[in-house]
Design a protein around this motif. Structure first.
Motif, PDB file in Angstrom:
ATOM      1  N   ASP A  77       0.869  -1.179   0.000  1.00 15.46           N
ATOM      2  CA  ASP A  77       0.000   0.000   0.000  1.00 15.46           C
ATOM      3  C   ASP A  77       0.909   1.233   0.000  1.00 15.46           C
ATOM      4  OD1 ASP A  77      -1.994   1.885   0.309  1.00 15.46           O
ATOM      5  OD2 ASP A  77      -2.163   1.580   2.477  1.00 15.46           O
ATOM      6  N   ALA A  78       0.909   1.976  -1.098  1.00 14.55           N
ATOM      7  CA  ALA A  78       1.785   3.137  -1.211  1.00 14.55           C
ATOM      8  C   ALA A  78       1.125   4.203  -2.070  1.00 14.55           C
ATOM      9  CB  ALA A  78       3.131   2.743  -1.814  1.00 14.55           C
ATOM     10  N   ASP A  79       1.454   5.457  -1.778  1.00 15.63           N
ATOM     11  CA  ASP A  79       0.934   6.565  -2.572  1.00 15.63           C
ATOM     12  C   ASP A  79       1.739   6.782  -3.844  1.00 15.63           C
ATOM     13  OD1 ASP A  79      -1.128   7.576  -0.690  1.00 15.63           O
ATOM     14  OD2 ASP A  79       0.605   7.911   0.601  1.00 15.63           O
ATOM     15  N   VAL A 111       5.640   5.821  -6.106  1.00 16.29           N
ATOM     16  CA  VAL A 111       6.921   5.146  -6.312  1.00 16.29           C
ATOM     17  C   VAL A 111       7.895   6.168  -6.891  1.00 16.29           C
ATOM     18  CG1 VAL A 111       8.157   3.313  -7.523  1.00 16.29           C
ATOM     19  CG2 VAL A 111       5.797   2.943  -6.757  1.00 16.29           C
ATOM     20  N   LYS A 133      -0.492   2.794  -7.900  1.00 14.65           N
ATOM     21  CA  LYS A 133       0.568   3.640  -7.355  1.00 14.65           C
ATOM     22  C   LYS A 133       0.949   4.733  -8.351  1.00 14.65           C
ATOM     23  CE  LYS A 133       2.364  -0.362  -4.867  1.00 14.65           C
ATOM     24  NZ  LYS A 133       1.166  -1.157  -5.200  1.00 14.65           N
ATOM     25  N   ASN A 134       0.992   5.955  -7.893  1.00 12.66           N
ATOM     26  CA  ASN A 134       1.548   7.028  -8.709  1.00 12.66           C
ATOM     27  C   ASN A 134       3.045   6.778  -8.878  1.00 12.66           C
ATOM     28  OD1 ASN A 134      -0.920   8.767  -8.740  1.00 12.66           O
ATOM     29  ND2 ASN A 134      -0.529   8.817  -6.536  1.00 12.66           N
ATOM     30  N   SER A 147      -4.145   6.242 -11.308  1.00  9.92           N
ATOM     31  CA  SER A 147      -2.820   6.707 -10.904  1.00  9.92           C
ATOM     32  C   SER A 147      -2.264   7.705 -11.921  1.00  9.92           C
ATOM     33  CB  SER A 147      -1.871   5.514 -10.764  1.00  9.92           C
ATOM     34  OG  SER A 147      -1.845   4.767 -11.979  1.00  9.92           O
ATOM     35  N   CYS A 207       0.386  13.321  -6.680  1.00  5.90           N
ATOM     36  CA  CYS A 207      -0.644  12.543  -5.971  1.00  5.90           C
ATOM     37  C   CYS A 207      -2.020  13.198  -6.062  1.00  5.90           C
ATOM     38  CB  CYS A 207      -0.249  12.349  -4.513  1.00  5.90           C
ATOM     39  SG  CYS A 207       1.138  11.221  -4.259  1.00  5.90           S
TER      40      CYS A 207
END
Length: 347
Positions: free
Chosen positions: A67-69, A71, A96-97, A127, A328
């Protein structure tokens, strides 16, 4: 707080990793490495920081499951140019962006065959993809274009960059991706895969300039030059043998349908003494029209004991990380900063 994955831990990646670990608004949640030797190591060990509890992996499936906003994508640029796309598409489709320093600055420059799969991955993952850095992805698009807005008439944008590679220590990069040490009698790098790679990478700037000044590109011509070593040159990455490539001048000129032209010249050299002793790490800009404008940007290291390349690495990663909140917050698809107040022949 933004949850961040660091992709690759070369010189750019290690700088990025330190900035992420130290930043009060960023939380490191994953690290991807290409080397099996680095897999399993704590991110803090890779970045010369205390242990973080985040261990590096060379398994992309583990990265996709996180789970990440965003990379932060900092691999080396590869041959062919589009080799990185498959991984980036998977990251985007997983939600993921992605902010990259290795391309993706203006994907539409390459047409639908290149851009469509990336855009579709953005839409599947809701994304955004951005290529940010200094050049490409920053100086020309955001600073030089803003300066053209002071012109009532724009005839020619001439941007000249010099990078001193004498202190760089990676043989793979200097003798591979930079083309030093090649024998021009055996291989003309100005017409081969390396030239195609840099035309694809820096060609995105020319497409962005046309977009910024609301003009269509009508011609695009390369005029590359090589400088051969007058004698054996010992540099950080090894020895450039006499008679082999000691400097590359990558240069292109585009013409647009509003009458403006744009020339970009990028000189990578193993010794500034080969070019009159000029120092590296700077850009010279001449904008010709009415009025004429001249600018110089110098990005340099304040610590005399540090390698000169560190300043540009710091600047590149600062630009990429600063873009996190904007990328984001952006709509799914491709992101680039708008050129503020660039020249327009028609309003």
């Amino acid at each position: 707080m933004y949850k961040v994955i660091q992709w690759a831990t070369g010189s750019m990646g290690r700088t990025s990793l330190r900035r992420i670990i130290d930043h009060p608004d960023l939380e490191l949640v994953g690290v991807y490495v290409y080397s099996e030797k680095k897999a399993g190591m704590d991110a803090g060990q890779l970045a010369k920081r205390p242990d973080t509890g985040v261990r590096a992996t060379s398994n992309i499936e583990e990265i996709l499951a996180l789970d990440a906003d965003v990379v932060i994508h900092t691999p080396r640029i590869t041959l062919p140019y589009e080799k990185l796309n498959a991984d980036v598409e998977r990251l985007l489709a997983s939600g993921k962006n992605v902010i990259s320093t290795a391309g993706f600055h203006f994907p539409d420059a390459h047409g639908d065959g290149y851009a469509a799969p990336l855009r579709e991955a953005c839409l599947r993952g809701n994304s955004t993809l951005a290529g940010l850095g200094v050049n490409p992805g920053g100086f020309i698009e955001r600073v030089v274009m803003a300066a053209t807005g002071f012109c009532a008439q724009l005839d020619h944008i001439d941007v000249r960059e010099m990078v001193d590679a004498s202190a760089m220590t990676s043989p793979e990069f200097v003798f591979g991706m930079m083309g030093f040490g090649k024998d021009p009698a055996q291989e003309d790098i100005t017409k081969g895969p390396l030239a195609a790679l840099y035309t694809n990478l820096f060609g995105e700037i020319f497409a962005f300039v046309g977009h910024a000044i609301s003009a269509k590109m009508v011609s695009f011509e390369p005029l590359h030059e090589l400088t051969l070593a007058p004698n054996d040159l010992a540099i950080g990455a090894g020895v450039v043998k006499k008679g082999t490539v000691a400097a590359t001048l990558w240069r292109w000129t585009a013409a647009y349908d509003n009458g403006a032209r744009f020339t970009l010249s990028i000189l990578w050299t193993s010794s500034p003494s080969l070019h009159g002793g000029e120092t590296g790490g700077h850009w010279l800009v001449d904008i010709t029209g009415r009025p004429n404008i001249r600018m110089t940007l110098d990005i340099h290291e304040g610590d005399p004991s540090a390698p000169p390349s560190r300043a540009l690495t710091d600047a590149t990663m600062a630009a990429a990380l600063r873009g996190i909140p904007d990328v984001c917050a952006a709509a799914p698809g491709f992101f680039s900063y708008a050129a503020p107040g660039a020249y327009r022949a028609r309003l």
